[in-house]
Scaffold this motif. Structure first.
Motif, mmCIF file in Angstrom:
data_model
loop_
_atom_site.group_PDB
_atom_site.id
_atom_site.type_symbol
_atom_site.label_atom_id
_atom_site.label_comp_id
_atom_site.label_asym_id
_atom_site.label_seq_id
_atom_site.Cartn_x
_atom_site.Cartn_y
_atom_site.Cartn_z
ATOM 1 N N TYR A 5 33.928 -52.174 19.662
ATOM 2 C CA TYR A 5 34.389 -52.121 21.049
ATOM 3 C C TYR A 5 34.331 -50.652 21.482
ATOM 4 C CZ TYR A 5 36.840 -53.551 25.250
ATOM 5 O OH TYR A 5 37.136 -53.829 26.550
ATOM 6 N N PRO A 6 33.883 -50.379 22.711
ATOM 7 C CA PRO A 6 33.731 -48.987 23.157
ATOM 8 C C PRO A 6 35.020 -48.185 22.984
ATOM 9 C CG PRO A 6 32.789 -50.493 24.772
ATOM 10 C CD PRO A 6 33.499 -51.347 23.770
ATOM 11 N N GLU A 7 34.873 -47.013 22.403
ATOM 12 C CA GLU A 7 35.952 -46.039 22.247
ATOM 13 C C GLU A 7 37.038 -46.476 21.264
ATOM 14 O OE1 GLU A 7 37.442 -44.922 26.077
ATOM 15 O OE2 GLU A 7 35.475 -44.329 26.832
ATOM 16 N N MET A 8 36.836 -47.579 20.562
ATOM 17 C CA MET A 8 37.778 -47.967 19.520
ATOM 18 C C MET A 8 37.325 -47.349 18.200
ATOM 19 S SD MET A 8 40.082 -49.942 20.992
ATOM 20 C CE MET A 8 39.877 -48.874 22.421
ATOM 21 N N ALA A 9 38.283 -47.010 17.343
ATOM 22 C CA ALA A 9 37.955 -46.424 16.049
ATOM 23 C C ALA A 9 37.202 -47.438 15.194
ATOM 24 C CB ALA A 9 39.236 -45.996 15.346
ATOM 25 N N HIS A 10 36.032 -47.047 14.694
ATOM 26 C CA HIS A 10 35.218 -47.942 13.872
ATOM 27 C C HIS A 10 35.115 -47.385 12.458
ATOM 28 C CE1 HIS A 10 32.301 -51.129 13.117
ATOM 29 N NE2 HIS A 10 31.615 -50.239 12.423
ATOM 30 N N ILE A 11 35.373 -48.233 11.478
ATOM 31 C CA ILE A 11 35.277 -47.858 10.071
ATOM 32 C C ILE A 11 33.930 -48.328 9.549
ATOM 33 C CG2 ILE A 11 36.265 -48.214 7.779
ATOM 34 C CD1 ILE A 11 38.984 -48.597 9.289
ATOM 35 N N GLY A 12 33.128 -47.400 9.102
ATOM 36 C CA GLY A 12 31.746 -47.673 8.725
ATOM 37 C C GLY A 12 31.581 -48.303 7.366
ATOM 38 N N ALA A 13 30.350 -48.212 6.871
ATOM 39 C CA ALA A 13 29.985 -48.881 5.618
ATOM 40 C C ALA A 13 30.735 -48.327 4.412
ATOM 41 C CB ALA A 13 28.481 -48.772 5.393
ATOM 42 N N ASP A 14 31.261 -47.083 4.529
ATOM 43 C CA ASP A 14 31.997 -46.516 3.398
ATOM 44 C C ASP A 14 33.350 -47.184 3.202
ATOM 45 O OD1 ASP A 14 33.359 -45.552 5.596
ATOM 46 O OD2 ASP A 14 33.242 -43.434 5.007
ATOM 47 N N LYS A 15 33.807 -47.933 4.213
ATOM 48 C CA LYS A 15 35.083 -48.664 4.144
ATOM 49 C C LYS A 15 36.237 -47.753 3.725
ATOM 50 C CE LYS A 15 33.148 -52.598 5.248
ATOM 51 N NZ LYS A 15 33.406 -53.306 6.516
ATOM 52 N N ASP A 16 36.280 -46.578 4.326
ATOM 53 C CA ASP A 16 37.369 -45.647 4.086
ATOM 54 C C ASP A 16 38.475 -45.938 5.100
ATOM 55 O OD1 ASP A 16 39.136 -43.583 3.770
ATOM 56 O OD2 ASP A 16 37.669 -41.970 4.080
ATOM 57 N N PHE A 17 39.538 -46.562 4.636
ATOM 58 C CA PHE A 17 40.629 -46.969 5.530
ATOM 59 C C PHE A 17 41.755 -45.945 5.608
ATOM 60 C CE2 PHE A 17 38.909 -51.168 4.044
ATOM 61 C CZ PHE A 17 38.405 -51.571 5.270
ATOM 62 N N SER A 18 41.490 -44.705 5.191
ATOM 63 C CA SER A 18 42.556 -43.711 5.130
ATOM 64 C C SER A 18 43.192 -43.426 6.488
ATOM 65 C CB SER A 18 42.033 -42.406 4.513
ATOM 66 O OG SER A 18 40.911 -41.921 5.223
ATOM 67 N N LEU A 43 43.467 -54.152 12.079
ATOM 68 C CA LEU A 43 42.076 -54.068 11.635
ATOM 69 C C LEU A 43 41.362 -55.375 11.958
ATOM 70 C CD1 LEU A 43 39.778 -52.644 10.056
ATOM 71 C CD2 LEU A 43 40.684 -53.732 7.982
ATOM 72 N N PHE A 44 40.299 -55.288 12.760
ATOM 73 C CA PHE A 44 39.471 -56.450 13.088
ATOM 74 C C PHE A 44 38.261 -56.457 12.159
ATOM 75 C CE2 PHE A 44 41.970 -56.109 16.901
ATOM 76 C CZ PHE A 44 42.067 -57.406 17.385
ATOM 77 N N THR A 45 38.128 -57.529 11.370
ATOM 78 C CA THR A 45 37.052 -57.578 10.383
ATOM 79 C C THR A 45 35.874 -58.446 10.821
ATOM 80 O OG1 THR A 45 37.991 -59.499 9.227
ATOM 81 C CG2 THR A 45 38.752 -57.307 8.543
ATOM 82 N N THR A 46 36.091 -59.351 11.780
ATOM 83 C CA THR A 46 34.976 -60.174 12.279
ATOM 84 C C THR A 46 35.263 -60.537 13.717
ATOM 85 O OG1 THR A 46 36.026 -62.205 11.480
ATOM 86 C CG2 THR A 46 34.412 -61.196 10.028
ATOM 87 N N ASN A 47 34.668 -61.661 14.162
ATOM 88 C CA ASN A 47 34.869 -62.052 15.555
ATOM 89 C C ASN A 47 36.318 -62.422 15.835
ATOM 90 O OD1 ASN A 47 34.169 -64.333 13.852
ATOM 91 N ND2 ASN A 47 34.293 -65.580 15.678
ATOM 92 N N CYS A 48 36.622 -62.662 17.086
ATOM 93 C CA CYS A 48 37.961 -62.951 17.608
ATOM 94 C C CYS A 48 38.601 -61.718 18.233
ATOM 95 C CB CYS A 48 38.893 -63.565 16.574
ATOM 96 S SG CYS A 48 38.248 -65.100 15.876
ATOM 97 N N LEU A 49 37.831 -60.675 18.492
ATOM 98 C CA LEU A 49 38.340 -59.506 19.193
ATOM 99 C C LEU A 49 38.358 -59.771 20.697
ATOM 100 C CD1 LEU A 49 39.081 -56.440 19.392
ATOM 101 C CD2 LEU A 49 36.629 -55.992 19.524
#
Length: 526
Positions: free
Chosen positions: A308-321, A283-289
């Motif tokens: 990043y294009p085509e990478m799974a992005h977790i939105g504002a709901d922060k659902d990490f399931s 899980l990338f939470t800030t810069n350094c990707l």
């Protein structure tokens, strides 16, 4: 599509700037140009807000912070997301024009900055890149519901200066004001972190990984880590830090989670090697990707500003399931794995923030007065891949045995696994935290100066800093604002600092490029 121009980070082509079709960081030309368009829209928004400050809202401030943050190195590689942010800025400009009577300002063309007279370009670049770092810290504080009116307002002042016709005499004080505002911003973030997660205390962190499913979290965002720990609690999925989020282990409200186990890997530039065969999601939470390699791209998740294009992005709901389920499917290691740092050590210490260090201030002062401690070195900053950064490892190894090494940010991974022993019960290497925890170093330096009744520049303290991206820029400007002199900076000087501006900084503050550890230590220790 035109060619890109970018010289905001340390690893630019030829130490002068990335041009053509892609940058060293992996950013494509189109992405760079879209980030320029976003920045130009922000400059125009700032000009409008400056005309009528009453049009500002928290939502506008958050948009400005997030958009600036998205233009940092190694944060947002997703063209669609950058376009979305630009559209949001345009929408705010239209709203302000319609409701306030302020004329909708045309977007600033960043080419006008890149083609400006050399010293003007240099000073405005220092302002812009410093603002990007300030915005990143302000963003982390805002996530925790902490804000500072002066910080938020200055973002617009600084952005508006990019399009101004100010001369050198007007721009230089504004450069130093970026440092002044960043000090307030770091203080705000320190308060946000400590009031939310508790005061860090010295903590030993293992680099071993237990059997079973796990998740690696990298970046800087402590709030995202806490949410993940909550959602994985009792699931059988453990969590390991990576890179700049290592100091999380020192915070009481984070270390209480039994599934926060240890630290995996080292600094950001090693991620492609370290994540290559990792049986776990990241899980990338800030810069350094960095652009993910195909071998692990299906295990990368981003959240917040990172994209990043085509990478799974977790939105504002922060659902990490989805992340948690993939960790279970991958299963982790069958047996415990013991990893090591770059010097072979298998444990790391962290948690020496100002709260911890100042609690033993009397011990430190007595050790100096009795001659047990001869010198303090703050050796820290950004790490990176460019050759020459082994300087920092060698410097620490060769530092006098009666000296203390304070460190922070990911540059510490060059030496934080070394065992240099103790002085008077104090470890010789003290990790003060993330890059924003330069505030802790400043607090400690000021307290020592008060104890010895002298100025900070009169202390037996030398700053030996490494830089890579824009948060390092705003921290350097903070140190200059405080009048701290004779800073050693490397591995190379910023390409955006012109010879004329460098001359001013050298004359006023004694900034000097690193040479060799032997030469620099000889000059420092006399």
């Amino acid at each position: 599509m035109g060619e890109m121009f970018c010289f905001q980070c340390e690893q630019t082509v030829g130490c002068s700037g990335c041009t053509g079709r892609a940058g060293v960081c992996g950013k494509e030309a189109e992405t760079a140009l879209l980030q320029d368009e976003l920045t130009g829209a922000l400059v125009a928004l700032a000009e409008m807000v400056r005309q009528k400050p009453g049009v500002r809202t928290d939502a506008v401030d958050d948009l400005a912070m997030e958009s600036l943050f998205a233009t940092l190195t190694n944060v947002d590689f997703d063209d669609a997301e950058i376009k979305r942010l630009t559209e949001c800025v345009h929408a705010e400009k239209s709203r302000i024009a319609e409701t306030s009577g302020v004329v909708n300002a045309p977007d600033f063309l960043m080419r006008n900055l890149w083609d400006a007279q050399e010293d003007i370009r240099s000073l405005k670049s220092l302002i812009l890149f410093g603002l990007r770092g300030v915005a990143a810290y302000a963003y982390h504080a805002a996530v925790l519901e902490y804000r500072d009116e002066a910080v938020s307002a200055f973002i617009y002042e600084g952005l508006a200066a990019i399009a101004s016709d100010m001369g050198q005499d007007e721009l230089l004080p504004l450069v130093l004001k970026v440092g002044e505002v960043n000090l307030a911003c770091m203080e705000m973030l320190d308060k946000a972190n400590t009031e939310t997660f508790g005061t860090p205390s010295p903590t030993e962190v293992t680099m071993s990984v237990e059997p079973g499913p796990f998740i690696v979290v990298t970046g800087h965002d402590l709030h995202d880590l806490k949410l993940l720990l909550e959602q994985t609690q009792g699931s059988g999925v453990n969590v390991y830090t990576h890179g700049e989020i290592l100091p999380a282990h020192a915070y009481p409200e984070l270390k209480k989670y039994e599934n926060l186990k240890g630290n995996f890997g080292t600094a950001w530039q090693n991620q492609r090697k370290e994540f290559d065969s990792l049986p776990a999601p990241i899980l990338f939470t800030t810069n350094c990707l960095m652009p993910p390699a195909p071998s692990y791209s299906d295990r990368v998740y981003t959240t917040g500003v990172v994209a990043y294009p085509e990478m799974a992005h977790i939105g504002a709901d922060k659902d990490f399931s989805a992340l948690i389920e993939q960790a279970k499917e991958l299963g982790g290691y069958a047996e415990e794995q013991t990893f090591a740092g770059v010097n072979g050590g298998t444990t790391l210490m962290t948690g020496f923030g100002h709260g911890a260090v100042l609690s033993v201030a009397d011990t430190v002062v007595d050790a100096v007065k009795q001659g047990a401690i001869s010198h303090f070195f703050l050796v820290g900053g950004c790490d990176g891949a460019k050759p020459g950064r082994n300087y920092y490892t060698d410097f620490v190894k060769q530092a006098p045995e009666d000296s203390i090494i304070l460190t922070l940010a990911c540059g510490k991974y060059r030496f934080n696994d070394l065992d240099l022993g103790t002085i008077g019960g104090l470890p010789r290497i003290m990790d003060m935290g993330q890059c924003n925890d330069a505030y802790s170093a400043i607090r400690v330096a000021v307290a020592l100066a008060e104890a010895f009744e002298c100025g900070v520049n009169d202390l037996p303290l030398t700053l030996v800093l490494s830089w890579y991206e824009q948060k390092a820029v705003c921290i350097l400007l903070t140190l200059l604002h405080l009048g701290i002199k004779d800073i050693y900076l490397g591995p190379t000087l910023p390409a955006f600092v012109s010879p004329g501006v460098l001359s001013v900084l050298v004359d006023a503050f004694g900034i000097r490029p690193i040479s060799t550890p032997e030469e620099d230590l000889a000059a420092i220790c006399g």
